[in-house]
Write a protein that holds these residues in place. Structure first.
Motif, PDB file in Angstrom:
ATOM      1  N   ASP A  31     -94.624  22.457  -3.514  1.00 14.12           N
ATOM      2  CA  ASP A  31     -94.032  23.167  -4.326  1.00 14.12           C
ATOM      3  C   ASP A  31     -92.233  22.920  -4.268  1.00 14.12           C
ATOM      4  OD1 ASP A  31     -93.419  25.167  -6.182  1.00 14.12           O
ATOM      5  OD2 ASP A  31     -93.388  26.925  -4.951  1.00 14.12           O
ATOM      6  N   ALA A  32     -91.905  21.859  -4.663  1.00 15.61           N
ATOM      7  CA  ALA A  32     -90.496  21.338  -4.850  1.00 15.61           C
ATOM      8  C   ALA A  32     -90.509  19.964  -5.695  1.00 15.61           C
ATOM      9  CB  ALA A  32     -90.243  20.740  -3.350  1.00 15.61           C
ATOM     10  N   PRO A  33     -89.445  20.032  -6.335  1.00 11.32           N
ATOM     11  CA  PRO A  33     -89.320  18.878  -7.297  1.00 11.32           C
ATOM     12  C   PRO A  33     -89.349  17.475  -6.629  1.00 11.32           C
ATOM     13  CG  PRO A  33     -87.442  20.340  -7.438  1.00 11.32           C
ATOM     14  CD  PRO A  33     -88.183  20.673  -6.047  1.00 11.32           C
ATOM     15  N   ALA A  34     -90.253  16.789  -7.179  1.00 12.93           N
ATOM     16  CA  ALA A  34     -90.452  15.228  -6.826  1.00 12.93           C
ATOM     17  C   ALA A  34     -89.258  14.419  -6.511  1.00 12.93           C
ATOM     18  CB  ALA A  34     -91.479  14.291  -7.822  1.00 12.93           C
ATOM     19  N   SER A  35     -88.060  14.598  -7.340  1.00  9.42           N
ATOM     20  CA  SER A  35     -86.954  13.702  -7.059  1.00  9.42           C
ATOM     21  C   SER A  35     -86.146  14.197  -5.855  1.00  9.42           C
ATOM     22  CB  SER A  35     -86.068  13.968  -8.108  1.00  9.42           C
ATOM     23  OG  SER A  35     -85.699  15.218  -8.282  1.00  9.42           O
ATOM     24  N   ALA A  36     -86.365  15.538  -5.348  1.00  9.20           N
ATOM     25  CA  ALA A  36     -85.932  16.070  -4.176  1.00  9.20           C
ATOM     26  C   ALA A  36     -86.822  15.604  -2.998  1.00  9.20           C
ATOM     27  CB  ALA A  36     -85.768  17.543  -4.177  1.00  9.20           C
ATOM     28  N   SER A  37     -88.173  15.726  -3.094  1.00 14.60           N
ATOM     29  CA  SER A  37     -89.040  15.244  -2.029  1.00 14.60           C
ATOM     30  C   SER A  37     -88.804  13.893  -1.680  1.00 14.60           C
ATOM     31  CB  SER A  37     -90.378  15.672  -2.619  1.00 14.60           C
ATOM     32  OG  SER A  37     -90.719  16.982  -2.660  1.00 14.60           O
ATOM     33  N   TYR A  38     -88.765  13.058  -2.727  1.00 16.13           N
ATOM     34  CA  TYR A  38     -88.309  11.546  -2.612  1.00 16.13           C
ATOM     35  C   TYR A  38     -87.147  11.292  -1.821  1.00 16.13           C
ATOM     36  CZ  TYR A  38     -87.312   6.804  -3.349  1.00 16.13           C
ATOM     37  OH  TYR A  38     -86.824   5.506  -3.193  1.00 16.13           O
ATOM     38  N   ALA A  39     -86.047  11.919  -2.186  1.00 15.81           N
ATOM     39  CA  ALA A  39     -84.724  11.793  -1.686  1.00 15.81           C
ATOM     40  C   ALA A  39     -84.829  12.352  -0.235  1.00 15.81           C
ATOM     41  CB  ALA A  39     -83.665  12.812  -2.366  1.00 15.81           C
ATOM     42  N   VAL A  40     -85.275  13.235   0.054  1.00 20.27           N
ATOM     43  CA  VAL A  40     -85.393  13.724   1.532  1.00 20.27           C
ATOM     44  C   VAL A  40     -86.238  12.652   2.407  1.00 20.27           C
ATOM     45  CG1 VAL A  40     -86.385  15.461   3.151  1.00 20.27           C
ATOM     46  CG2 VAL A  40     -85.057  16.258   1.326  1.00 20.27           C
ATOM     47  N   PHE A  41     -87.098  12.683   1.964  1.00 16.50           N
ATOM     48  CA  PHE A  41     -88.158  11.597   2.646  1.00 16.50           C
ATOM     49  C   PHE A  41     -87.598   9.835   3.030  1.00 16.50           C
ATOM     50  CE2 PHE A  41     -92.044   8.971   3.724  1.00 16.50           C
ATOM     51  CZ  PHE A  41     -92.538   9.791   4.581  1.00 16.50           C
ATOM     52  N   SER A  42     -86.862   9.753   1.994  1.00 18.52           N
ATOM     53  CA  SER A  42     -86.321   8.089   1.911  1.00 18.52           C
ATOM     54  C   SER A  42     -85.241   8.166   2.672  1.00 18.52           C
ATOM     55  CB  SER A  42     -86.223   7.655   0.390  1.00 18.52           C
ATOM     56  OG  SER A  42     -85.074   8.437  -0.340  1.00 18.52           O
ATOM     57  N   ASP A  43     -84.594   9.372   3.168  1.00 14.62           N
ATOM     58  CA  ASP A  43     -83.266   9.164   3.878  1.00 14.62           C
ATOM     59  C   ASP A  43     -83.874   9.268   5.671  1.00 14.62           C
ATOM     60  OD1 ASP A  43     -80.998   9.942   5.283  1.00 14.62           O
ATOM     61  OD2 ASP A  43     -80.714  11.736   4.510  1.00 14.62           O
ATOM     62  N   PRO A  44     -83.403   8.067   6.113  1.00 17.21           N
ATOM     63  CA  PRO A  44     -83.920   7.834   7.628  1.00 17.21           C
ATOM     64  C   PRO A  44     -83.356   9.022   8.526  1.00 17.21           C
ATOM     65  CG  PRO A  44     -83.273   5.825   6.531  1.00 17.21           C
ATOM     66  CD  PRO A  44     -82.750   6.937   5.677  1.00 17.21           C
TER      67      PRO A  44
ATOM     68  N   LEU B 164     -91.532  19.125   4.651  1.00 14.74           N
ATOM     69  CA  LEU B 164     -90.800  18.196   3.521  1.00 14.74           C
ATOM     70  C   LEU B 164     -90.598  19.406   2.458  1.00 14.74           C
ATOM     71  CD1 LEU B 164     -89.945  15.569   2.286  1.00 14.74           C
ATOM     72  CD2 LEU B 164     -92.487  15.317   1.640  1.00 14.74           C
ATOM     73  N   GLU B 165     -91.489  20.163   2.084  1.00 12.99           N
ATOM     74  CA  GLU B 165     -91.304  21.133   1.195  1.00 12.99           C
ATOM     75  C   GLU B 165     -90.024  22.098   1.393  1.00 12.99           C
ATOM     76  OE1 GLU B 165     -94.608  23.474  -1.037  1.00 12.99           O
ATOM     77  OE2 GLU B 165     -93.762  24.821   0.738  1.00 12.99           O
ATOM     78  N   ARG B 166     -89.813  22.339   2.602  1.00 12.92           N
ATOM     79  CA  ARG B 166     -88.842  23.117   2.914  1.00 12.92           C
ATOM     80  C   ARG B 166     -87.353  22.672   2.706  1.00 12.92           C
ATOM     81  NH1 ARG B 166     -86.308  23.083   7.503  1.00 12.92           N
ATOM     82  NH2 ARG B 166     -87.881  21.968   8.474  1.00 12.92           N
ATOM     83  N   LEU B 167     -87.447  21.401   3.097  1.00 11.58           N
ATOM     84  CA  LEU B 167     -86.003  20.385   3.049  1.00 11.58           C
ATOM     85  C   LEU B 167     -85.968  20.124   1.607  1.00 11.58           C
ATOM     86  CD1 LEU B 167     -86.805  18.207   6.199  1.00 11.58           C
ATOM     87  CD2 LEU B 167     -84.935  19.882   5.990  1.00 11.58           C
ATOM     88  N   ALA B 168     -86.813  19.414   0.785  1.00  8.74           N
ATOM     89  CA  ALA B 168     -86.905  19.398  -0.620  1.00  8.74           C
ATOM     90  C   ALA B 168     -86.256  20.613  -1.495  1.00  8.74           C
ATOM     91  CB  ALA B 168     -88.227  18.796  -0.923  1.00  8.74           C
ATOM     92  N   ARG B 169     -86.835  21.731  -1.028  1.00 12.63           N
ATOM     93  CA  ARG B 169     -86.315  23.093  -1.612  1.00 12.63           C
ATOM     94  C   ARG B 169     -84.929  23.177  -1.231  1.00 12.63           C
ATOM     95  NH1 ARG B 169     -90.935  27.784  -0.741  1.00 12.63           N
ATOM     96  NH2 ARG B 169     -92.218  27.042  -2.134  1.00 12.63           N
ATOM     97  N   ALA B 170     -84.215  22.868  -0.519  1.00 10.71           N
ATOM     98  CA  ALA B 170     -82.760  23.016  -0.045  1.00 10.71           C
ATOM     99  C   ALA B 170     -82.120  21.837  -0.274  1.00 10.71           C
ATOM    100  CB  ALA B 170     -82.792  23.481   1.514  1.00 10.71           C
ATOM    101  N   TYR B 171     -82.631  20.940  -0.660  1.00  7.71           N
ATOM    102  CA  TYR B 171     -82.006  19.480  -1.139  1.00  7.71           C
ATOM    103  C   TYR B 171     -80.864  19.674  -2.520  1.00  7.71           C
ATOM    104  CZ  TYR B 171     -81.050  14.903  -2.668  1.00  7.71           C
ATOM    105  OH  TYR B 171     -80.389  13.701  -2.908  1.00  7.71           O
TER     106      TYR B 171
ATOM    107  N   SER C 159     -95.700  21.837 -13.167  1.00  7.65           N
ATOM    108  CA  SER C 159     -94.551  22.445 -13.465  1.00  7.65           C
ATOM    109  C   SER C 159     -93.502  22.212 -12.226  1.00  7.65           C
ATOM    110  CB  SER C 159     -94.628  24.061 -13.188  1.00  7.65           C
ATOM    111  OG  SER C 159     -96.075  24.461 -13.548  1.00  7.65           O
ATOM    112  N   ASN C 160     -93.043  21.152 -12.173  1.00  5.50           N
ATOM    113  CA  ASN C 160     -92.076  20.473 -11.362  1.00  5.50           C
ATOM    114  C   ASN C 160     -92.365  20.731  -9.862  1.00  5.50           C
ATOM    115  OD1 ASN C 160     -89.430  19.415 -11.219  1.00  5.50           O
ATOM    116  ND2 ASN C 160     -88.219  21.258 -10.995  1.00  5.50           N
ATOM    117  N   ARG C 161     -93.476  20.486  -9.581  1.00  7.50           N
ATOM    118  CA  ARG C 161     -94.219  20.303  -8.230  1.00  7.50           C
ATOM    119  C   ARG C 161     -94.334  18.758  -7.892  1.00  7.50           C
ATOM    120  NH1 ARG C 161     -99.058  23.736  -6.787  1.00  7.50           N
ATOM    121  NH2 ARG C 161     -98.215  23.913  -4.905  1.00  7.50           N
TER     122      ARG C 161
END
Length: 182
Positions: A34-47, A171-178, A130-132
């Motif tokens: 339950d977070a935008p894919a662009s934010a989820s990707y950005a968080v996960f791709s950051d070492p 990941l969801e928590r970090l992406a929501r706050a990204y 819906s933006n998940r």
């Protein structure tokens, strides 16, 4: 009451599948966050954020930037299955392909510098519902250490499921706050 309801995790793990064939393990996982894919990707791709996403990751180091979209990473992971714990090290070439609606990350393990004889993985982040984020993870791994043949796949699947829950929540928590850097 409304604040409390909006902070509840809404991730959904559809499947975690582990198959064992010879010395190789095939892993497939499907999760909706339950977070935008662009934010989820950005968080996960950051070492720098990977240890926050998955606490089993003890160390992450970018050894080499091999172009704008390829990094060589060294990771150390503490893997515990039942009562058995082991530190696993690996060096991987990571290819990043960001997109407006998510992105893709592909990893290739370098066996001569890892605790794996073979390894490749992919994470695909795409917008859905819906933006998940719909996250698809697929990997094929061959450990360079002994895994008990009868219990190994069952124990690994159990461990992966528990890690999928923790990793998805983080990941969801970090992406929501990204918020993207300017």
């Amino acid at each position: 009451m409304m604040l409390l309801a909006s902070s509840v995790a809404a991730y959904d793990i559809q499947s975690v599948d582990v198959r064992h064939q010879g010395d190789r393990y095939h892993v497939s996982m499907r999760v909706t966050l339950d977070a935008p894919a662009s934010a989820s990707y950005a968080v996960f791709s950051d070492p720098e954020r990977l240890r926050q996403v998955n606490p089993a990751i003890r160390e992450v180091e970018v050894i080499e930037q091999r172009g704008p979209d390829v990094r060589r990473l060294r990771t150390r992971v503490r893997a515990c299955v039942s009562f058995f714990c082991r530190q696993l090290g690996q060096v991987q070439d990571m290819r990043y392909e960001g997109a407006a609606d998510g992105g893709r990350i592909d990893a290739q393990v370098l066996p001569e510098r890892s605790d794996f004889r073979y390894g490749q993985a992919s994470w695909i982040f795409r917008t859905c519902e819906s933006n998940r984020t719909c996250l698809a993870f697929d990997a094929e791994l061959e450990p360079a250490f002994w895994v008990p043949p009868l219990l190994g796949p069952w124990l690994i699947q159990r461990k992966l499921r528990s890690e999928a829950i923790e990793t998805s929540a983080n990941l969801e928590r970090l992406a929501r706050a990204y918020t993207p850097s300017p």
